[in-house]
Design an enzyme around this catalytic site. Structure first.
Site, PDB file in Angstrom:
ATOM      1  N   GLU A 164       0.686  -1.003   0.289  1.00  0.00           N
ATOM      2  CA  GLU A 164       0.416  -0.122  -0.277  1.00  0.00           C
ATOM      3  C   GLU A 164       0.854   1.172  -0.123  1.00  0.00           C
ATOM      4  O   GLU A 164       0.582   2.048  -0.833  1.00  0.00           O
ATOM      5  CB  GLU A 164      -0.941  -0.194   0.726  1.00  0.00           C
ATOM      6  CG  GLU A 164      -1.803   1.377   1.795  1.00  0.00           C
ATOM      7  CD  GLU A 164      -2.588   1.358   0.693  1.00  0.00           C
ATOM      8  OE1 GLU A 164      -3.651   0.985   0.350  1.00  0.00           O
ATOM      9  OE2 GLU A 164      -2.387   2.853  -0.336  1.00  0.00           O
ATOM     10  N   ASP A 206      -3.899  -0.278  -2.601  1.00  0.00           N
ATOM     11  CA  ASP A 206      -4.351  -1.577  -2.128  1.00  0.00           C
ATOM     12  C   ASP A 206      -6.219  -1.556  -2.680  1.00  0.00           C
ATOM     13  O   ASP A 206      -5.926  -1.923  -4.150  1.00  0.00           O
ATOM     14  CB  ASP A 206      -4.221  -2.347  -0.876  1.00  0.00           C
ATOM     15  CG  ASP A 206      -2.776  -2.067  -0.350  1.00  0.00           C
ATOM     16  OD1 ASP A 206      -2.437  -3.076  -1.681  1.00  0.00           O
ATOM     17  OD2 ASP A 206      -3.196  -2.969   0.370  1.00  0.00           O
ATOM     18  N   GLY A 221     -10.201  21.405  -5.672  1.00  0.00           N
ATOM     19  CA  GLY A 221     -10.502  22.273  -6.271  1.00  0.00           C
ATOM     20  C   GLY A 221     -10.774  24.165  -6.073  1.00  0.00           C
ATOM     21  O   GLY A 221      -9.600  24.291  -6.186  1.00  0.00           O
ATOM     22  N   GLY A 222     -11.187  24.456  -7.102  1.00  0.00           N
ATOM     23  CA  GLY A 222     -11.588  25.826  -7.614  1.00  0.00           C
ATOM     24  C   GLY A 222     -12.365  26.135  -5.812  1.00  0.00           C
ATOM     25  O   GLY A 222     -12.449  27.944  -5.769  1.00  0.00           O
TER      26      GLY A 222
HETATM   27  N1  COA Z   1       0.256 -22.809  -3.506  1.00  0.00           N
HETATM   28  C1  COA Z   1       1.498 -22.654  -4.319  1.00  0.00           C
HETATM   29  N2  COA Z   1       2.405 -21.772  -4.154  1.00  0.00           N
HETATM   30  C2  COA Z   1       2.026 -20.832  -3.939  1.00  0.00           C
HETATM   31  C3  COA Z   1       0.476 -20.868  -3.801  1.00  0.00           C
HETATM   32  C4  COA Z   1      -0.288 -22.048  -3.506  1.00  0.00           C
HETATM   33  N3  COA Z   1      -1.718 -22.168  -3.282  1.00  0.00           N
HETATM   34  N4  COA Z   1       0.241 -18.759  -3.850  1.00  0.00           N
HETATM   35  C5  COA Z   1       1.006 -18.690  -3.317  1.00  0.00           C
HETATM   36  N5  COA Z   1       2.433 -19.415  -3.781  1.00  0.00           N
HETATM   37  C6  COA Z   1       3.760 -18.559  -3.965  1.00  0.00           C
HETATM   38  C7  COA Z   1       4.141 -17.920  -5.421  1.00  0.00           C
HETATM   39  O1  COA Z   1       3.548 -18.516  -6.485  1.00  0.00           O
HETATM   40  C8  COA Z   1       4.919 -17.373  -4.707  1.00  0.00           C
HETATM   41  O2  COA Z   1       5.843 -18.553  -5.390  1.00  0.00           O
HETATM   42  P1  COA Z   1       7.934 -17.784  -5.800  1.00  0.00           P
HETATM   43  O3  COA Z   1       8.006 -15.920  -5.963  1.00  0.00           O
HETATM   44  O4  COA Z   1       7.915 -18.534  -4.727  1.00  0.00           O
HETATM   45  O5  COA Z   1       7.241 -18.473  -7.262  1.00  0.00           O
HETATM   46  C9  COA Z   1       5.092 -17.464  -3.179  1.00  0.00           C
HETATM   47  O6  COA Z   1       4.015 -17.836  -2.590  1.00  0.00           O
HETATM   48  C10 COA Z   1       5.175 -15.998  -2.450  1.00  0.00           C
HETATM   49  O7  COA Z   1       4.092 -15.276  -3.517  1.00  0.00           O
HETATM   50  P2  COA Z   1       4.319 -13.691  -3.130  1.00  0.00           P
HETATM   51  O8  COA Z   1       2.725 -13.171  -4.105  1.00  0.00           O
HETATM   52  O9  COA Z   1       5.389 -13.161  -4.161  1.00  0.00           O
HETATM   53  O10 COA Z   1       4.050 -12.962  -1.550  1.00  0.00           O
HETATM   54  P3  COA Z   1       5.291 -12.040  -0.748  1.00  0.00           P
HETATM   55  O11 COA Z   1       4.277 -12.531   0.487  1.00  0.00           O
HETATM   56  O12 COA Z   1       6.616 -12.466  -1.432  1.00  0.00           O
HETATM   57  O13 COA Z   1       4.504 -10.619  -1.666  1.00  0.00           O
HETATM   58  C11 COA Z   1       3.322  -9.015  -2.342  1.00  0.00           C
HETATM   59  C12 COA Z   1       3.638 -10.128  -0.976  1.00  0.00           C
HETATM   60  C13 COA Z   1       1.916  -8.287  -1.230  1.00  0.00           C
HETATM   61  C14 COA Z   1       4.648  -7.848  -1.661  1.00  0.00           C
HETATM   62  C15 COA Z   1       3.623  -9.565  -3.145  1.00  0.00           C
HETATM   63  O14 COA Z   1       2.575 -10.154  -3.122  1.00  0.00           O
HETATM   64  C16 COA Z   1       2.905  -8.335  -4.964  1.00  0.00           C
HETATM   65  O15 COA Z   1       4.467  -7.831  -4.955  1.00  0.00           O
HETATM   66  N6  COA Z   1       2.295  -8.475  -5.054  1.00  0.00           N
HETATM   67  C17 COA Z   1       1.890  -7.590  -6.066  1.00  0.00           C
HETATM   68  C18 COA Z   1       0.784  -5.868  -5.653  1.00  0.00           C
HETATM   69  C19 COA Z   1       0.000  -6.870  -4.804  1.00  0.00           C
HETATM   70  O16 COA Z   1      -0.415  -6.479  -5.100  1.00  0.00           O
HETATM   71  N7  COA Z   1       0.294  -5.538  -3.408  1.00  0.00           N
HETATM   72  C20 COA Z   1      -0.880  -5.454  -2.996  1.00  0.00           C
HETATM   73  C21 COA Z   1      -1.095  -6.594  -1.405  1.00  0.00           C
HETATM   74  S1  COA Z   1      -2.334  -5.396  -0.885  1.00  0.00           S
END
Ligand code: COA
Length: 442
Positions: free
Chosen positions: A142, A171, A274-275
């Protein structure tokens, strides 16, 4: 009220987590889509356990963003799990995901592969930055998005640091943009028979809401000043104003410590964007109640009623006050005068008086006041929904109202609550489901 919801029949694989994606799919579920939340077995969406208020029970963070959904646990990195996801893709209309960059591809579900499985599939993604952006490898939450999209540099006070908004501009706002994209792609598919990829970057969604700040940058580039900002000096009538620092003989207002504009849009405190100049004004009790304030707007054509309301009828004809341009240099003194008038009125009393004069204003409402607001309860904007483990919880209902659809908010699913049901719908027998459980694929 029709019992058929407009999105009935649309099946959505909800591969989302945290807030941006879940907010999008929750809204589509309210409007009738069958949203199947796919979660990792044993863990699920991280928000289930974040900021818990009751031990071992799904946190409000999760329940308030995942109502009306079904939950399927599935390890999509295991071969058996991949097969289940493939079957699901073949039968669904939309897949929504907000994983970190490249995660879906690494799982083996590239856009090309998904199209092979189901050419009608719509794949909708939230990422921090758009594809090809020089930051497109970054993971984003966020506040990161608020900083990247221009909200933080333009929010707060001029003598404080860049500030993020409490509103989920990065978000939920991105989720709402994505929902518009998904609905557009569904309508497009009715015409072409083909699915497509829909993406919304959090930076872009924030920037879209900061449109008027970009407007201000363009104005600033041209003019060198922004007349509605508190940084506007006392003597704007001097055409040399862009070079104002060269004219130290014109004193500046003490409340505007900068008093001049740099080449970027400044933080404008609580100024109206705004205005119509506006400001947050103190009401009775502000000394002890941090929310005893109203927002007051000086709408150009409402000047006469404002003068009458605050007991300054002479301002109606005073050349220093009669036009918005004349008022602007001393707008803060005008607000100070209004604060004097507000000193013996609560925020609610003040609004009750000002509404009679057609003045756009509102009390500054707290979360507690909003939670207990009878009007919000009556309209369904705040609802109480049952939950299998919590008993019930309050949540924010649909902000969109329809004449022929009443979104009925149901509780969020427990982790894997619908796994057997969804697998059975995909044609899995009891034994096969048992095998999937044994291999920990679900
Ligand atoms: N089964 C197996 N693997 C799964 C899974 C499932 N059901 N669900 C998730 N995973 C895996 C993913 O494939 C990923 O694997 P890899 O990166 O090792 O290949 C892993 O879980 C981690 O997923 P990720 O989304 O990168 O989680 P994170 O906790 O590291 O990051 C965020 C969280 C939000 C920072 C990231 O998802 C992101 O930047 N998202 C896009 C922007 C976004 O929506 N942000 C706002 C969130 S409110």
């Amino acid at each position: 009220m029709s019992s058929i919801k407009p999105l009935n029949g649309i099946k959505i694989i909800d591969f989302t987590h945290v807030q941006a994606g879940p907010a999008c799919t929750q809204m589509l579920a309210w409007f009738g889509a069958d949203v199947i939340k796919v979660e990792r077995p044993g863990a699920g969406d991280v928000t289930r356990s974040q900021l818990r208020d009751i031990p071992d029970v799904d946190a409000l963070y999760f329940t308030m963003l995942n109502s009306n959904k079904r939950s399927l646990t599935l390890d999509t990195k295991q071969p058996e799990g991949k097969v289940v996801l493939e079957k699901l893709i073949k039968e669904s209309d939309v897949l929504v995901e907000n994983f970190g960059p490249g995660a879906l591809d690494r799982m083996g579900f590239t856009w090309e592969r998904i199209q092979e499985l189901n050419p009608k599939m719509i794949v909708a993604s939230v990422k921090g930055f758009s594809d090809g952006h020089h930051y497109d490898d970054l993971k984003v939450y966020e506040n990161v998005a608020q900083c990247a999209g221009g909200a933080a540099s333009t929010t707060g006070f001029w003598d404080g640091p860049p500030t993020v908004s409490a509103a989920a501009l990065g978000d939920s706002n991105t989720g709402m943009h994505l929902a518009i994209g998904i609905l557009t792609a569904i309508i497009g598919r009715q015409q072409t028979g083909k699915g497509q990829r829909v993406a919304c970057a959090m930076q872009d969604a924030v920037l879209n809401l900061c449109r008027v700040k970009m407007r201000d940058q363009l104005r600033l580039d041209k003019l060198g000043y922004l007349e509605e900002y508190p940084q506007y000096p006392q003597y704007p009538q001097y055409p040399q104003y862009p070079q104002y620092p060269q004219y130290p003989q014109y004193p500046q207002y003490p409340q505007y410590p900068h008093g001049t504009f740099s080449d970027v849009v400044p933080r404008g405190g609580n100024a109206g964007g705004g205005g119509q100049p506006g400001w947050v004004l103190k009401c009775k009790g502000w000394q002890t109640d941090p929310n005893a304030y109203i927002y007051f707007t000086v709408q150009g054509h409402a000047w006469a009623p404002i003068c009458d309301a605050i007991g300054k009828p002479e301002w109606k004809t005073d050349p220093d006050y009669v036009t918005p341009k004349a008022r602007q240099p001393h707008i803060m003194d005008i607000f100070a005068t209004i604060e004097g008038w507000l000193a013996d009125k609560t925020k609610f009393e003040a609004v009750d008086i000002l509404r009679k004069f057609d003045i756009p204003c509102s009390p500054v409402l707290t979360m507690k006041e909003l939670l207990h607001d009878p009007s919000l309860r009556a309209s369904g904007s705040i609802v109480e929904v049952p939950h299998k483990e919590r008993g019930s919880y309050f949540t924010v209902g649909s902000p969109i109202k329809f004449s022929d659809l009443k979104p009925e908010i149901t509780g969020s699913p427990l982790l894997g609550e619908h796994t057997d049901e969804v697998l059975a719908e995909l044609g899995y027998s009891k034994d096969q489901i048992g095998n999937l459980r044994e291999s920990k694929a679900v």
